[in-house]
Write an enzyme that holds these catalytic residues in place. Structure first.
Site, mmCIF file in Angstrom:
data_model
loop_
_atom_site.group_PDB
_atom_site.id
_atom_site.type_symbol
_atom_site.label_atom_id
_atom_site.label_comp_id
_atom_site.label_asym_id
_atom_site.label_seq_id
_atom_site.Cartn_x
_atom_site.Cartn_y
_atom_site.Cartn_z
ATOM 1 C CD GLU A 1 -1.675 -2.397 1.571
ATOM 2 O OE1 GLU A 1 -0.523 -2.580 2.038
ATOM 3 O OE2 GLU A 1 -2.498 -3.325 1.441
ATOM 4 C CG ASP B 1 -13.505 -10.974 6.230
ATOM 5 O OD1 ASP B 1 -13.513 -12.199 6.403
ATOM 6 O OD2 ASP B 1 -13.536 -10.439 5.123
#
Lengths: 320, 276
Positions: free
Chosen positions: A64, A123
């Site tokens: 990222e 999640d």
């Protein structure tokens, strides 16, 4: 029962889908648009754009930091890079790159954080972007937008891409209620009053807009008339709409799917303090991390419900 | 784009070094030693015929790019740009002063010709990839040069960028590592020993050369070689001395690293005599 169902709002598309489809459509007419992905394009929904325009789509892998700075370089050369990842991985992981490669040089990079909030569900907390708005708002010159439904997201995507300057658009994973069945009268920095009222105002964004409408309906039965404002643009914030709501209704509750500190609540409270101090209440995730679970169960457990908004309005209204 | 002879390049490097020392001593702060190590490379890029640029049109889309990722060495960049005519040598005497666009680290919003706002280490090569990708998309024939510090190579983002540049076969991207052997608190091999760069970066699929980066002839030759590589990104590991060529003076001061310290007026005088 989903937020907005009590108000009769039909369930619509997830805001990430609305973003992804709008991006693909806009790509057809704007060849400056490019995407830079961190290998989650099928989650963030930049994938339709990437499939349609492979020469303008760069998946730099699970990296990222590099992703964001590459976008800064592309923007410096006149491209309009859309950088999408999960809100937490984009805004939290690459925050310094956003500061130095985007915000400080004021480059025309379009940041998009998906899977925002606790409603991503199973999640779990490591994937939940709940600090992202605070981080985005801390950066000078960055426009921050949290659309409430699919129609609003389509307009927000267009507006962010048309603006010259860095933007952060926050979208969610799951389907959300349709607030604007006839299209959204979206203007960056301009609040939308989705319901008028005189006794209190609920200012919300994201999926708490339909939650606020549910709450307003419940409060109506108690004789409390609630204004509901969709404050989709947190920065720059619509000071006039907030000041008017404070002056005209005398109490304000802010509802958002974000941590307590630094989000929409903080931004609104600053404006209220500076313009027309009135009793306020806050409905948000609090000062804590959530857990795995089904999205609806998480929203209920962590207090992102119409009932929680109702309680907050009653309390703020009672302090007038 | 001037293309000076080797002798003239060496003279230009000396002029630039004089400026580095003068402006940082005038400022009373800054990173002269980190700038001095990189002087041959920056001089060769701007004056050796490697970069096409026009100080009167600094945002021309076809210009070659130089991104100083080790932004604290901006005195060498400001001095080279002043010599190149972007601004005057008087201008840069305002280095680091309130109101001056010649800030302590490069700020692209305030100085035309600065390609990236750097100073948070690790980001310049990624920004360079953005420029290189845009150049390919637009069919423009420019080269993007990025200078990194060897201490900066400890940043993980640099290695993310090295992998990505290979993926996109960015033959229009050249990374130059100013391997001066020191970082803020000591010798790079003691702070975080990354050992030799060449085999690592070659393993990522790059073309890599290791040279004496304070030897102008080697610098020019390496830049020429890099320019001839057509199928992959190129890297020059430029082994230098931090503070070159006044290291003996810095050693006499008891600090061969001299990181982030301007020369006192007395030391500056001695240094200018030594290099002049």
């Amino acid at each position: 029962m989903y937020l907005g169902e009590a108000s009769g709002l039909p369930l619509g598309a997830a805001t990430r889908d609305a973003f992804g489809n709008a991006l693909k459509d806009l790509g057809a007419t704007n060849d400056r648009l490019v995407t830079v992905d961190g290998d989650v394009g099928n989650s963030t929904r930049t994938e339709p754009f990437a499939l349609a325009y492979p020469d303008r789509a760069f998946n730099v892998g699970i990296a990222e930091s590099n992703m964001v700075s590459v976008a800064g370089g592309l923007a410096a050369c006149g491209k309009i890079p859309v950088v999408a990842s999960f809100a937490c991985f984009l805004m939290d992981n690459a925050f310094d790159q956003i500061r130095m490669s985007v915000a400080f040089p004021n480059l025309n990079v379009k940041l998009v954080g998906s899977h925002a909030g606790i409603s991503i569900g199973e999640d779990g907390p490591s994937q939940m972007g709940i600090e992202d708005v605070a981080l985005a708002c801390s950066l000078p010159g960055v426009t921050v937008v949290v659309p409430s439904d699919a129609a609003c997201t389509i307009e927000a995507t267009k507006a962010c891409l048309e603006l010259e300057g860095p933007t952060y658009l926050r979208v969610g994973r799951g389907k959300v209620a349709t607030v604007y069945p006839d299209g959204c009268p979206f203007e960056l920095g301009k609040a939308i009053t989705v319901r008028d009222g005189s006794d209190a105002t609920i200012i919300a964004n994201g999926l708490m807009v339909p939650g606020a409408l549910d709450a307003a309906k419940m409060l109506e039965a108690d004789g409390i008339s609630c204004r509901v404002i969709d404050l989709h643009t947190i920065k720059p914030i619509d000071r006039d709409a907030i000041a008017a709501a404070a002056k005209e209704t005398g109490a304000i509750v802010v509802a958002e799917e974000h941590l307590h500190h630094g989000g929409l609540g903080s931004a609104v409270a600053q404006v209220v303090a500076e313009t027309a101090p009135v009793p306020m209440g806050f409905v948000n995730v609090g000062d804590q991390y959530a857990e795995s679970g089904d999205p609806q169960g998480l929203l209920d457990k962590y207090g992102l419900t119409a009932a929680a908004v109702v309680d907050a309005v009653r309390q703020a209204h009672g302090r007038k | 784009m001037p293309e000076l002879s080797l002798d003239d390049l060496k003279k230009k490097a000396t002029q630039i070094r004089e400026l580095i020392i003068r402006i940082t001593t005038e400022a009373g702060s800054g990173h002269p030693s980190s700038s001095l190590s990189a002087t041959e490379v920056v001089t060769a890029l701007y004056f050796g015929g490697f970069m096409k640029y026009d100080p009167k049109n600094p945002s021309s889309p076809d210009r070659d790019r130089f991104i100083l990722s080790k932004g604290h060495a901006c005195p060498v960049l400001y001095s080279a740009m002043a010599e190149a005519g972007y601004f005057t040598t008087d201008d840069i005497m305002t280095l680091r002063k309130l109101g001056s666009p010649w800030e302590g680290h490069p700020n692209m919003r305030r100085l035309p010709g600065i390609e990236a706002s750097t100073g948070s280490l690790g980001q310049g090569l990624s920004i360079g990839i953005g420029h290189a990708l845009a150049g390919k998309m637009d069919g423009r024939n420019y080269q993007t040069y990025v200078m990194l510090g060897d201490g900066e190579m400890g940043e993980g983002q640099v290695w993310e960028a090295i992998a990505a540049a290979e993926k996109y076969a960015l033959n229009n991207l050249t990374a130059i590592i100013d391997r001066n052997g020191y970082q803020q608190t000591g010798a790079t091999k003691e702070v975080l020993d990354l050992t030799e760069f060449q085999p690592k970066i070659e393993a990522f699929g790059w073309h890599v050369q290791t040279i004496n980066g304070n030897d102008m002839g080697e610098v020019v030759a390496a830049l020429k070689t890099a320019r001839g590589v057509n199928d992959k990104p190129t890297c020059i590991v430029s082994k230098t001395q931090k503070g070159y060529p006044v290291v003996p003076l810095l050693e006499a001061e008891g600090d061969p690293n001299y990181h982030g310290k301007p020369f006192s007026p007395e030391l500056a005088k001695k240094a200018l005599e030594l290099i002049g």
